[in-house]
Design a protein around this motif. Structure first.
Motif, short mmCIF file in Angstrom:
data_model
loop_
_atom_site.label_atom_id
_atom_site.label_comp_id
_atom_site.label_asym_id
_atom_site.label_seq_id
_atom_site.Cartn_x
_atom_site.Cartn_y
_atom_site.Cartn_z
N GLY A 141 43.70 25.08 44.12
CA GLY A 141 43.03 25.02 45.42
C GLY A 141 41.55 25.34 45.37
N ALA A 142 41.06 25.80 44.23
CA ALA A 142 39.64 26.15 44.13
C ALA A 142 38.77 24.89 44.06
N HIS A 143 37.50 25.06 44.38
CA HIS A 143 36.51 24.00 44.34
C HIS A 143 35.39 24.42 43.40
N VAL A 144 34.56 23.46 43.01
CA VAL A 144 33.40 23.77 42.16
C VAL A 144 32.56 24.84 42.84
N GLY A 145 32.21 25.87 42.09
CA GLY A 145 31.41 26.97 42.61
C GLY A 145 32.23 28.16 43.08
N ASP A 146 33.51 27.95 43.31
CA ASP A 146 34.37 29.06 43.75
C ASP A 146 34.57 30.07 42.62
N ARG A 147 34.66 31.33 43.03
CA ARG A 147 35.02 32.40 42.08
C ARG A 147 36.47 32.76 42.33
N VAL A 148 37.22 32.88 41.24
CA VAL A 148 38.63 33.25 41.34
C VAL A 148 38.89 34.44 40.43
N THR A 149 39.96 35.14 40.73
CA THR A 149 40.35 36.27 39.89
C THR A 149 41.63 35.92 39.16
N TRP A 150 41.55 35.95 37.84
CA TRP A 150 42.70 35.70 36.97
C TRP A 150 43.33 37.06 36.67
N HIS A 151 44.51 37.30 37.20
CA HIS A 151 45.21 38.57 36.98
C HIS A 151 45.94 38.49 35.65
N ARG A 152 45.46 39.27 34.68
CA ARG A 152 46.03 39.27 33.33
C ARG A 152 46.54 40.65 32.98
N PRO A 153 47.49 40.73 32.05
CA PRO A 153 47.95 42.05 31.60
C PRO A 153 46.80 42.88 31.01
N ALA A 154 45.82 42.20 30.40
CA ALA A 154 44.69 42.91 29.80
C ALA A 154 43.65 43.31 30.84
N GLY A 155 43.88 42.97 32.09
CA GLY A 155 42.93 43.29 33.15
C GLY A 155 42.43 42.04 33.84
N ASP A 156 42.04 42.20 35.07
CA ASP A 156 41.56 41.06 35.86
C ASP A 156 40.27 40.50 35.27
N LEU A 157 40.12 39.17 35.39
CA LEU A 157 38.93 38.51 34.89
C LEU A 157 38.41 37.58 35.99
N GLU A 158 37.13 37.73 36.33
CA GLU A 158 36.50 36.86 37.32
C GLU A 158 36.02 35.59 36.63
N LEU A 159 36.37 34.45 37.22
CA LEU A 159 35.97 33.15 36.69
C LEU A 159 35.29 32.35 37.79
N THR A 160 34.31 31.53 37.40
CA THR A 160 33.66 30.62 38.32
C THR A 160 34.03 29.20 37.91
N VAL A 161 34.49 28.40 38.88
CA VAL A 161 34.85 27.01 38.60
C VAL A 161 33.56 26.21 38.47
N GLU A 162 33.35 25.63 37.30
CA GLU A 162 32.14 24.87 37.01
C GLU A 162 32.34 23.36 37.19
N ARG A 163 33.49 22.84 36.75
CA ARG A 163 33.79 21.41 36.84
C ARG A 163 35.28 21.21 37.03
N ILE A 164 35.62 20.10 37.71
CA ILE A 164 37.02 19.70 37.90
C ILE A 164 37.08 18.22 37.58
N ALA A 165 37.98 17.83 36.68
CA ALA A 165 38.11 16.42 36.32
C ALA A 165 39.58 16.04 36.27
N TYR A 166 39.85 14.80 36.61
CA TYR A 166 41.20 14.23 36.53
C TYR A 166 41.14 12.95 35.73
N ASP A 167 42.01 12.82 34.75
CA ASP A 167 42.15 11.56 34.02
C ASP A 167 40.83 11.03 33.47
N GLY A 168 40.02 11.91 32.94
CA GLY A 168 38.76 11.48 32.34
C GLY A 168 37.62 11.37 33.33
N ALA A 169 37.92 11.27 34.62
CA ALA A 169 36.86 11.22 35.63
C ALA A 169 36.33 12.63 35.85
#
Length: 172
Positions: free
Chosen positions: A139-167
């Protein structure tokens, strides 16, 4: 000697035979490539089964046959429940099943592809749609920040690009 240190065979408890491979309770979404991989694996197992049956009284073949039959049942179930999702039909600019998502975090940029459970391969950066990483990205869009909940601790990620089928609909 404790029973904990005795090697048991993999046929399960006495009298029960070889245990079935577990099948996920989640919907079996697959990409077209994932469906082809399931079909290929089932075909290879069927060929292996026929080869083993042709070997007649061969003890090694008789030992391997139940394993092949079990795996064939698994792949038949997965093929029967497969829901093919065409990545090119997904919403442009939004992370959904089949997306190749480039994210930026403290370790730099990384591109993950969201696929079905049987397709997941961390070495190839393909993650299951039910994984914590995919769930954070959906559900995220380019530029969105998301939190990846990991056993090693949460990690903040920024969505840079989204591609489907080579596009690359989400690059801009």
């Amino acid at each position: 000697m404790s029973r904990a240190f005795v090697k048991e065979d993999d046929t399960g408890p006495p009298g029960q035979g070889l245990p079935e491979r577990p099948v996920s309770d989640h919907p079996n979404y697959v990409t077209p490539e994932g469906l082809a991989a399931l079909e290929r694996e089932a075909g290879e197992l069927q060929a292996r089964r026929l080869d083993l049956l042709a070997r007649g009284d061969d003890a090694m073949a008789a030992e391997e046959l139940p394993h092949v039959d079990r795996d064939l049942r698994y792949y038949a179930a997965r093929l029967g429940s497969a829901i093919v999702v065409d990545p090119s039909a997904q919403p442009a600019g939004e992370v959904a099943f089949g997306a190749a998502v480039t994210v930026k975090g403290e370790g730099g940029e990384q591109t993950f592809t969201i696929v079905g459970e049987d397709e997941a391969d961390l070495a190839a950066l393909k993650v299951s749609y039910v994984s914590p990483l995919a769930e954070a990205l959906m559900g995220a869009h380019v530029g969105d920040r998301v939190t990846w909940h990991r056993p090693a601790g949460d990690l903040e990620l920024t969505v840079e690009r989204i591609a489907y089928d080579g596009a690359d609909p989400g690059a801009g």
